[in-house]
Design a protein around this motif. Structure first.
Motif, PDB file in Angstrom:
ATOM      1  N   PHE B 231       0.906  -1.287   0.070  1.00  0.00           N
ATOM      2  CA  PHE B 231       0.155   0.058  -0.221  1.00  0.00           C
ATOM      3  C   PHE B 231       1.115   1.250   0.002  1.00  0.00           C
ATOM      4  O   PHE B 231       0.216   2.394  -0.504  1.00  0.00           O
ATOM      5  N   ILE B 232       2.146   1.307   0.505  1.00  0.00           N
ATOM      6  CA  ILE B 232       3.105   2.416   0.494  1.00  0.00           C
ATOM      7  C   ILE B 232       3.158   2.660  -0.931  1.00  0.00           C
ATOM      8  O   ILE B 232       3.510   3.873  -1.362  1.00  0.00           O
ATOM      9  N   GLY B 233       3.331   1.701  -1.748  1.00  0.00           N
ATOM     10  CA  GLY B 233       3.286   1.777  -3.199  1.00  0.00           C
ATOM     11  C   GLY B 233       2.323   2.631  -3.987  1.00  0.00           C
ATOM     12  O   GLY B 233       2.492   3.447  -4.513  1.00  0.00           O
ATOM     13  N   ALA B 234       1.183   2.150  -3.513  1.00  0.00           N
ATOM     14  CA  ALA B 234      -0.149   2.738  -3.925  1.00  0.00           C
ATOM     15  C   ALA B 234      -0.301   4.210  -3.281  1.00  0.00           C
ATOM     16  O   ALA B 234      -0.734   5.121  -4.094  1.00  0.00           O
ATOM     17  N   MET B 235       0.340   4.552  -2.025  1.00  0.00           N
ATOM     18  CA  MET B 235       0.128   5.740  -1.735  1.00  0.00           C
ATOM     19  C   MET B 235       1.109   6.705  -2.545  1.00  0.00           C
ATOM     20  O   MET B 235       0.702   7.950  -2.725  1.00  0.00           O
ATOM     21  N   GLY B 236       2.089   6.429  -2.979  1.00  0.00           N
ATOM     22  CA  GLY B 236       3.285   6.964  -4.043  1.00  0.00           C
ATOM     23  C   GLY B 236       2.118   7.190  -5.338  1.00  0.00           C
ATOM     24  O   GLY B 236       1.963   8.567  -5.659  1.00  0.00           O
ATOM     25  N   LYS B 237       1.910   6.354  -5.679  1.00  0.00           N
ATOM     26  CA  LYS B 237       1.261   6.335  -7.236  1.00  0.00           C
ATOM     27  C   LYS B 237      -0.115   7.069  -7.302  1.00  0.00           C
ATOM     28  O   LYS B 237      -0.625   7.889  -7.939  1.00  0.00           O
TER      29      LYS B 237
END
Lengths: 497, 681
Positions: B231-237
């Motif tokens: 989800f940290i990835g999703a937070m960036g994108k």
């Protein structure tokens, strides 16, 4: 021996022969001839190595294309050559770069052309020798001999501070090598009078203390070449002073022999010490990734920046080796090849700018994209590869090493993955300041875009970077058998319980 | 043609277009560059339609295209998973992309980088399709980073502008922070499951519910760790708080890509990813709670920032942030299908709003400040009507597409029992008022009221030009985004058909797509095989029971809070900006403290610049000067060289060449040796 001639011998001696031939053309009046002979030699040198790949048997981890002849029989020293899945790719990589370096130096080098070209051809042969040698003494000879042409390249065609850099480079690397010689002599006695590296792999070394001392001796030789933190400071100086071709070979090829040493000598000969000292090696590798990644950020000299970036990327290689799993080791080997393409390409990019403006300082540029759009596109590709973007070769090795590192310890991976941020930060920040923006000054205003010769070199490298990124299987396939064998070997202790 | 070929055509057609326009653009010329890229994206769209039909007949595909790499016992493949979720995304991506391609002909008309732009947006389409069609995490990461690359290239498209090249570097690095977590999550998955293939991972996930994550020194559940890292990835994108900072600045890019990348498709990749990973997220309530709270913060607080923006694109950008927050909240409430549903409706109406804003910008000769507009409805009727449609959809007017998706989100959050759902419910309901307020503020200021153009105008860069340090807007600046504003007396006029046609084509789904698709997508079995919902998460089931068709839902909404909030927001905007424009000014004076906090975007940029960027540069300088230069080189390397030098200096001093000096030292040596010898005897 396939195709009726000893491939490895040819790979070593053909470039050296052509190097001598180029030298024979003498002074700069014959420069055009020297260039043509050098190019022919370099291209031939690459072509003769291709059968090494196509004829390679992927199912075995045994040495292939073996040549075993008498040399100094009194001390059981043989002219003993062979490659396995680990070393074969580096011979190809090295031979692949020689023509590129010759083309890159085609017009730029105007003084002592024959000597310049000859130095690169001879070095190419010697480096092939390093990767092919299976006799420790033969290896040592090639290892030391390789220094000489590089020393000359930096010392003669280098920048204003070239003598300091050349001496630093020479002493740094020589000092380490001497300890390795001692270790080799010890192993000679221990193995009952053999210099065969494969024999060393089997030689029992039941004492941990002895293994640790030998490990240290090898470490001194190899870590300097990689280079690992904290013996890395010769590299930025050497790069800054070296001519473009020198930097390319230094980054793309020379750094690989150090890492190769670890995987050919230290790890299989000393499995227990390798395991015992792995935390130290991993710590040094992670320092290289994080600390050097940070240091690269504020460099104002482009070459220095890429040099630090090289050290940081090589940190992934040593990290991958010392986590002892297949992901890590194969990732490390792929990272070595990719780093060859990418760092070589970046130094060539800087060379292109340097040839036009005669400055490596970032502040002397800005807005280059306005004047050199084609160059900017290539530079972008290589900068992204340096930042490890998926689809480029830079991603494959880093990805695999990080995957392997999670297996070993999550926090190793955590520290290593920070390169995703730092690597992108220092590379793209440099790119932004050099390439983007409005035209910064008169030098930039009068820039002209890259010509056919430069484009050719970049296209070849771009194909390498993208090809390996999109389809790394051919590169990985060839090393599986040898790496799997190594992983097994590493887990067999030489110390009886 | 068999289906597998069709699957390949979908991503490869835009790639071919990108290569053609990128490498041979000069040779092809402008017209052929856009013809080829548009035709190929259209091919991709129609191929997706055909695949949609095939998938609806129940043909799901999951297979490899080629083996990318292998190591140990694992092989990494490039492959496609074509199910209903994928095909829906493929349709949205290719349709919006096609609209944007057509629109670009008008918007970039005078730009010298015309072919390059077409090449980039086609390359983006390829990357985004690779992302949504992936059947494994490696390829997902490839698409993930590739769209990031194209976003970087497009934000910095006008590379002579200091603000643009600041924004694109920032966007790339902030996204990399997200990817850092994402990659570690992938690493944990590979370590635990031994594969990166979606189906094998999902099928085995339930075996690890009680496992702890193999992270030394931390006791956290394995699946919780994996989900939060992903989800940290999703937070960036998807620009979720606190990694949202890059999205407003990304408006430096040309407007077509703001619509395509920074509103409709790329920024929703994170939402799509979490929905795709529902079999993992469903097994960790901690992760779901985390997702919901982050989404709620983004939904509400980014909405506030939209209120005070004066740049037309930035208002829409903050609205996008807020709407992404809504989608994230829905994910946290286990209402994945609702999140994806809102993703789809949002793609249409937000792309519409951005393209309409672009149309206004063209008419205003690239002045983006809404304070210089007003009364435009007379001059650009198509842009006006379509903007109104987009705005009504955005604020959730019953029967419009946005209503169905947003109302369902609010409903789902109300039914969630996870920790944080109370706050999330408050945020999404309050957010409705805020959304309606800033949307209609912009609408009224642009299309109604007094005509303020053609006068002395504010510099539209004034409020976000803090970073432009040098005089980047110099005369050799060829990009057309610079001569902004209408000359005194000049009137705006409607834009050409290549611009208005996409507006109309996007306005249609913005109205009807919710009404038509809510039943199958949310309450039918459209997402049956794609999305997994745990047995103890009842929100969707309860909603299904209460649902009596889309018309009844719209009617019922008239009696609920969100509807009245939206109405109140719209009316307040009308009152404050049309009727009594003196009041906002007074408020700004009275509570200047709050205004400053909002104007400074809660000080995130300042903090990041100071702490992260400045900190890294400072640490870098310090480590280099003290570590490398002073300690290693200065002390050890040159120090030992000096030591050797000193030592040899001493030795050299001894070798004077005088025989009597040597004789003297010999006598001393002999006597010393004799002394030592006598000691030992």
């Amino acid at each position: 021996m396939i195709f009726g001639y000893p491939l490895l011998s040819v790979a070593i001696w053909l470039p050296i022969f052509f190097g001598l031939l180029v030298l024979a053309t003498g002074n700069d009046r014959n420069a055009p001839l020297a260039r043509v002979i050098a190019l022919v030699g370099a291209v031939l040198g690459f072509l003769v190595t291709i059968p090494l790949y196509t004829g390679f048997d992927r199912l075995t981890s045994a040495m292939q294309f073996v040549v075993h002849d008498e040399w100094i029989s009194r001390f059981n020293i043989y002219y003993y050559l062979g490659v396995d899945g680990i070393s074969v790719l580096f011979i190809l990589l090295n031979s692949f770069f020689t023509p590129l370096v010759v083309i890159a130096g085609w017009k730029v080098i105007e003084k002592r052309v024959a000597q310049y070209m000859a130095a690169f051809l001879i070095m190419s042969g010697l480096v092939n020798g390093v990767f092919a040698a299976l006799d420790a003494m033969l290896f040592y000879v090639f290892w030391e001999a390789m220094l000489i042409p590089m020393f000359i390249i930096i010392g003669v065609w280098g920048g204003p501070n070239r003598v300091y850099a050349a001496v630093k480079f020479f002493l740094y690397t020589l000092l380490g090598s001497l300890l390795m010689l001692v270790a080799l002599l010890y192993l000679y006695n221990q193995s009952g009078g053999s210099f065969s590296i494969l024999e060393f792999h089997r030689t029992p070394l039941p004492s941990m203390a002895v293994q640790v001392m030998l490990f240290f001796a090898f470490f001194m030789a190899f870590s300097v070449k990689v280079p690992m933190f904290p013996v890395h400071t010769w590299l930025p100086d050497a790069h800054v002073e070296a001519p473009t071709g020198g930097s390319v070979v230094l980054a793309a090829i020379m750094l690989k022999v150090g890492a190769y040493g670890f995987i050919r000598f230290s790890m299989p000969i000393l499995p227990d010490a390798s395991h015992y000292l792995a935390p130290v090696m991993i710590a040094l590798s992670l320092i290289a990734v994080v600390y050097i990644g940070l240091v690269a950020l504020t460099q104002s000299d482009m070459k220095k920046l890429v040099a630090y970036s090289s050290i940081s990327h090589m940190g992934f290689v040593t990290l991958g080796f010392f986590i002892f799993n297949a992901y890590g080791i194969e990732g490390a080997l792929l990272q070595m090849i990719s780093h060859g393409f990418v760092s070589g390409a970046l130094f060539l990019c800087i060379g292109v700018l340097y040839d036009r403006v005669h400055s490596r300082q970032i502040v002397d540029y800005g807005g280059v994209a306005n004047k050199m759009p084609v160059f900017a596109a290539f530079f972008m590709l290589f900068a992204m590869a340096n930042s490890g973007l998926p689809g480029t070769s830079g991603f494959v090795g880093e990805f695999m090493v990080i995957m392997g590192a999670v297996k070993a310890n999550f926090w190793y991976a955590f520290a290593a993955a920070s390169t995703l941020i730092f690597g992108a930060a220092y590379t793209l920040w440099m790119y932004k300041r050099v390439i983007f923006g409005a035209v910064a000054n008169d030098h930039v205003k009068h820039l002209h875009d890259i010509g056919g010769r430069e484009k050719l070199v970049f296209v070849i490298l771009a194909l390498g970077v993208l090809g390996m990124g999109l389809y790394p299987l051919p590169f990985a396939d060839i090393m599986h058998a040898s790496v799997n064998d190594l992983v097994v070997h590493l887990n067999i202790s030489k110390i009886p319980n | 043609m068999d289906m597998q070929t069709l699957y390949l055509i979908v991503p490869l057609a835009p790639l071919v277009g990108a290569i053609a326009a990128g490498l041979f653009g000069k040779w092809l010329g402008r017209t052929w560059s856009h013809r080829i890229t548009i035709a190929l994206v259209a091919v991709s769209f129609f191929a997706s339609l055909a695949i949609f039909q095939d998938v609806m007949e129940g043909h799901i595909f999951n297979g490899a295209v080629y083996k990318w790499m292998s190591s140990g016992n694992t092989s990494f493949e490039v492959g496609f998973l074509i199910d209903r979720l994928t095909v829906m995304m493929m349709l949205v991506v290719t349709f919006v992309s096609l609209m944007v391609h057509i629109y670009t002909i008008g918007y970039m008309e005078e730009d010298p980088g015309y072919q390059r732009f077409f090449s980039y947006i086609s390359l983006f389409t390829f990357s985004m399709l690779m992302l949504v069609m992936a059947n494994n995490f490696m390829q997902l990461f490839f698409g993930w980073e590739a769209v990031g690359l194209v976003s970087y290239l497009l934000i910095g498209f006008w590379y002579t502008r200091p603000t643009a090249i600041y924004a694109n570097l920032k966007a790339f690095l902030v996204n990399r922070v997200g990817d850092f977590g994402f990659l570690l999550g992938i690493g944990l998955i590979l370590m635990v499951f031994g594969t990166l293939d979606y189906q094998s991972v999902f099928a085995n996930a339930h075996n690890y519910v009680n496992d702890m994550a193999p992270i030394p020194g931390m006791s956290v559940g394995l699946l919780t760790a994996i989900c939060i890292l992903l989800f940290i990835g999703a937070m960036g994108k998807s620009a979720q708080f606190p990694l949202h900072v890059w999205l407003p600045d990304s408006m430096e890019g040309p407007t077509p890509i703001s619509a395509l990348i920074h509103a409709a498709t790329m920024v929703t990749a994170g939402i799509f990813m979490v929905a795709r990973m529902s079999p993992l997220f469903e097994l960790s309530e901690t992760a779901l709670s985390f997702v919901m709270v982050i989404g709620a913060i983004t939904a509400l607080f980014m909405g506030f920032l939209g209120i005070i923006q004066n740049d037309i694109k930035r208002v829409v950008a903050y609205s996008t942030l807020s709407q992404l927050g809504y989608m994230t909240v829905a994910l946290g409430a286990s209402a994945y299908s609702v999140a994806v549903f809102h993703l789809m409706t949002h793609a249409f109406f937000k792309a519409l709003l951005f393209l309409a804003a672009g149309s206004v910008i063209i008419a205003m000769h690239h002045d983006q400040d809404i304070r210089n507009m007003g009364g435009l409805r007379k001059y650009m009727p198509i842009t006006w009507i379509t903007s109104l449609v987009g705005t009504l959809a955005l604020i959730g007017t019953p029967l419009f597409s946005g209503f169905y998706s947003k109302d369902s989100i609010i409903e789902a959050v109300a039914l969630s029992h996870l920790p944080g759902s109370g706050f999330a419910y408050f945020a999404v309901v309050a957010g409705v008022f805020v959304t309606a307020f800033y949307s209609f503020r912009m609408y009224f200021l642009v299309f109604h009221g007094e005509e303020r153009f053609g006068k002395q105008h504010h510099d539209h860069h004034a409020d976000h030009d803090a970073h432009s340090t040098s005089s980047g807007h110099s005369d050799n600046d060829k990009s057309h985004d610079h001569h902004h504003g209408l000359a005194p007396g000049q009137k705006p006029h409607e834009t050409s058909w290549v611009v208005t046609l996409p507006l109309i084509l996007l306005a249609i789904p913005s109205v009807i797509i919710g009404l038509v698709t809510i039943e199958p997508m949310l309450f039918g079995d459209y997402f049956l095989e794609s999305i997994f919902i745990g047995h103890d998460h009842h929100a969707m089931a309860e909603m299904r029971e209460e649902f009596h068709g889309p018309w009844a839902m719209a009617l019922h909404a008239l009696t609920t809070l969100p509807f009245w909030f939206a109405l109140a927001g719209a009316v307040s905007a009308w009152f404050l900006y049309m009727k009594r424009p003196d009041i906002p000014a007074a408020i700004k004076q009275k509570i200047s403290f709050i205004y400053t906090v909002l104007d400074q975007k809660y000080y995130f940029d300042r903090f990041n610049d100071w702490f992260f960027a400045g900190g890294a540069r400072g640490a870098s300088g310090l480590l280099w000067k003290f570590g490398d230069v002073k300690l290693i080189d200065g002390f050890f390397v040159n120090g030992s060289a000096k030591l050797v030098g000193m030592f040899s200096g001493v030795l050299r001093g001894l070798q004077t060449g005088y025989v009597y000096h040597y004789a003297f030292w010999m006598i001393i040596g002999v006597s010393a040796l004799l002394t030592v010898r006598t000691w030992f005897e």
